[in-house]
Enzyme design. Structure first.
Site, PDB file in Angstrom:
ATOM      1  N   ASP A   1       0.866  -1.173   0.000  1.00  0.00           N
ATOM      2  CA  ASP A   1       0.000   0.000   0.000  1.00  0.00           C
ATOM      3  C   ASP A   1       0.908   1.229   0.000  1.00  0.00           C
ATOM      4  O   ASP A   1       1.990   1.208   0.576  1.00  0.00           O
ATOM      5  CB  ASP A   1      -0.880  -0.049   1.260  1.00  0.00           C
ATOM      6  N   SER A   2       0.454   2.294  -0.625  1.00  0.00           N
ATOM      7  CA  SER A   2       1.320   3.467  -0.834  1.00  0.00           C
ATOM      8  C   SER A   2       1.511   4.323   0.415  1.00  0.00           C
ATOM      9  O   SER A   2       2.335   5.223   0.415  1.00  0.00           O
ATOM     10  CB  SER A   2       0.727   4.348  -1.928  1.00  0.00           C
ATOM     11  N   GLY A   3       0.726   4.079   1.456  1.00  0.00           N
ATOM     12  CA  GLY A   3       0.781   4.941   2.633  1.00  0.00           C
ATOM     13  C   GLY A   3      -0.278   6.022   2.639  1.00  0.00           C
ATOM     14  O   GLY A   3      -0.436   6.743   3.616  1.00  0.00           O
ATOM     15  N   GLY A   4      -1.043   6.141   1.545  1.00  0.00           N
ATOM     16  CA  GLY A   4      -2.082   7.174   1.482  1.00  0.00           C
ATOM     17  C   GLY A   4      -3.098   7.034   2.599  1.00  0.00           C
ATOM     18  O   GLY A   4      -3.487   8.016   3.234  1.00  0.00           O
TER      19      GLY A   4
ATOM     20  N   ASP B   1      -2.431   8.146  -3.162  1.00  0.00           N
ATOM     21  CA  ASP B   1      -3.739   8.778  -3.289  1.00  0.00           C
ATOM     22  C   ASP B   1      -4.087   9.488  -1.992  1.00  0.00           C
ATOM     23  O   ASP B   1      -3.425   9.304  -0.970  1.00  0.00           O
ATOM     24  CB  ASP B   1      -4.815   7.724  -3.603  1.00  0.00           C
TER      25      ASP B   1
ATOM     26  N   GLN C   1     -11.163   6.689  -6.345  1.00  0.00           N
ATOM     27  CA  GLN C   1     -11.711   7.351  -5.156  1.00  0.00           C
ATOM     28  C   GLN C   1     -13.051   7.994  -5.518  1.00  0.00           C
ATOM     29  O   GLN C   1     -13.644   7.654  -6.527  1.00  0.00           O
ATOM     30  CB  GLN C   1     -10.704   8.367  -4.601  1.00  0.00           C
TER      31      GLN C   1
ATOM     32  N   GLY D   1     -11.074   3.828  -0.388  1.00  0.00           N
ATOM     33  CA  GLY D   1     -12.018   4.692   0.319  1.00  0.00           C
ATOM     34  C   GLY D   1     -13.365   4.071   0.614  1.00  0.00           C
ATOM     35  O   GLY D   1     -14.346   4.777   0.808  1.00  0.00           O
TER      36      GLY D   1
ATOM     37  N   ASP E   1      -7.950  -7.272   1.047  1.00  0.00           N
ATOM     38  CA  ASP E   1      -7.080  -7.321   2.226  1.00  0.00           C
ATOM     39  C   ASP E   1      -7.823  -6.667   3.377  1.00  0.00           C
ATOM     40  O   ASP E   1      -8.704  -5.831   3.157  1.00  0.00           O
ATOM     41  CB  ASP E   1      -5.768  -6.561   1.989  1.00  0.00           C
TER      42      ASP E   1
ATOM     43  N   CYS F   1      -6.263 -26.504   8.663  1.00  0.00           N
ATOM     44  CA  CYS F   1      -5.339 -25.738   9.507  1.00  0.00           C
ATOM     45  C   CYS F   1      -5.197 -26.407  10.875  1.00  0.00           C
ATOM     46  O   CYS F   1      -6.182 -26.669  11.561  1.00  0.00           O
ATOM     47  CB  CYS F   1      -5.869 -24.316   9.671  1.00  0.00           C
TER      48      CYS F   1
ATOM     49  N   HIS G   1      -6.166 -19.094  12.963  1.00  0.00           N
ATOM     50  CA  HIS G   1      -7.476 -19.655  12.579  1.00  0.00           C
ATOM     51  C   HIS G   1      -8.217 -18.714  11.637  1.00  0.00           C
ATOM     52  O   HIS G   1      -8.716 -19.139  10.584  1.00  0.00           O
ATOM     53  CB  HIS G   1      -8.353 -19.918  13.805  1.00  0.00           C
TER      54      HIS G   1
END
Length: 377
Positions: A93-96, A147, A195, A222, A272, A312, A341
């Site tokens: 992720d760009s940090g926006g 962004d 956006q 967003g 994510d 799992c 889990h």
């Protein structure tokens, strides 16, 4: 070079099954990506991610990795793959979004965003150009455009100005990205971000602008910032109907298991969210039967596995009573097992969704499954 193949569409919804090929391996879509903000998925080892959770791709975050461990250490390590020992695909992720969440400690202007570090208060400037350079150093297979993520709710005027700024920044991101080479000898793919808050006309404009850039994949941002679920779905459907069919679509920061299934049915390929690990650390388990608060007394004498049918080990080997005991005793192992889990369940969920899409039975299965997943046990 990254390649996306669309393998099958569900006949009764807009759900898709595909395959995304990167320098570090293939990703079967739809896919959920565990969040490893600072280069680690909280309380989970890379071996557990590979062998128990079966994560095909994980995330890192530009803002956090830029501050710690810093770019020089990452460069010396050969990028994040070399630093954390994860051989499969990575996305950054760009940090926006992180800068957006620092509302009281940042200032947005045309050049970029000045912000104060949450660690030591030091001041930094993120621009579209240096965020591209930073993600080159981190070395993720998929990198995101810089962004501005507007809060919810946003006034129309602010949302429009923010979207237009994001589009101008995107042009600068693309120029810098095309003007630089990968550092570690493999190709990286840049995804722009749609956006526009919850305004239909803005989302339409933004999706059309992003689609016109002809990048290898596209993201929808967003939409996990507090808006009602119905608004999320409406915006997502509108955007997916505009973004090109032959490219992967990534819905950022979403969400619950039922959110994921609903958005798969609208045409999203990648997800994510910190929810499986964050909620897991607080004792909330997502299961095929519904949601469990493992801290509740009712589980104290339940000696059945968390999920006997799961591949799992953390899920099938340990009982609900034991896990509740670990939380009651404040044992770190409880948080770890719950996190493993939840992540394993999310990966099983998207794997089953993919299977249903390929079979052509996704839509009917999804309807019943959403109701089941939302139940509180």
């Amino acid at each position: 070079m990254m390649k996306f193949e669309l393998l099958h569409k569900d006949p009764a919804s807009k759900a898709r099954a595909g395959k995304l090929t990167t320098a570090h391996g293939e990703i079967e879509t739809p896919i959920f990506m565990p969040v490893g903000t600072v280069g680690s998925v909280k309380a989970v080892t890379q071996e557990q991610l590979r062998e128990e959770i079966n994560a095909q791709i994980i995330l890192g975050n530009t803002y956090h990795l830029y501050l710690r461990p810093g770019l020089e250490i990452l460069r010396q390590a050969g990028g994040l793959h070399g630093f954390n020992g994860w051989e499969r695909p990575l996305l950054t992720d760009s940090g926006g979004y992180q800068v957006f969440s620092l509302a009281n400690n940042r200032k947005i202007k045309e050049e970029g965003c000045v912000f104060q570090s949450h660690i030591d208060g030091s001041r930094h400037l993120f621009t579209p150009e240096n965020v591209m350079d930073t993600q080159r150093v981190i070395g993720a297979d998929i990198i995101m455009a810089f962004d501005e993520c507007p809060p919810y709710p946003s006034e129309y005027k602010y949302a429009k100005q923010s979207m237009e700024l994001t589009h101008r920044w995107l042009d600068r991101c693309i120029r810098r990205f095309k003007g630089t080479d990968p550092i570690y000898g493999y190709e990286q793919a840049l995804f722009p971000i749609v956006q526009g808050s919850t305004y239909k006309d803005l989302r339409k404009i933004s999706a059309e602008v992003i689609a016109s850039k002809d990048c290898l994949g596209n993201a929808i941002g967003g939409l996990s910032v507090g808006e009602p679920e119905e608004d999320m779905y409406e915006m997502c459907e509108l955007v997916c109907d505009i973004l090109p069919t032959e490219k992967p679509r990534y819905l950022m920061g979403v969400g619950t298991p039922w959110n994921i299934l609903e958005n798969i049915s609208l045409g999203v390929d990648m997800f994510d969210c910190v929810m499986p690990t964050r909620n897991g650390r607080n004792g909330m388990l997502f299961t095929w039967q519904g949601v469990i608060n493992i801290k509740n007394k009712k589980w104290a004498t339940d000696f059945t596995p968390i999920d006997a049918n799961s591949p799992c080990i953390a899920t099938s080997k340990y009982t609900k009573a034991y896990l509740r005991h670990l939380f009651a005793a404040g044992e770190i192992l409880g948080m770890q097992l719950a996190s493993i889990h939840n992540l394993a369940f999310y990966l099983e969920l998207v794997k089953e969704a993919r299977k249903r899409i390929l079979e052509g039975t996704f839509a009917a299965w999804k309807e019943g499954m959403v109701k089941q997943l939302r139940q509180r046990l």
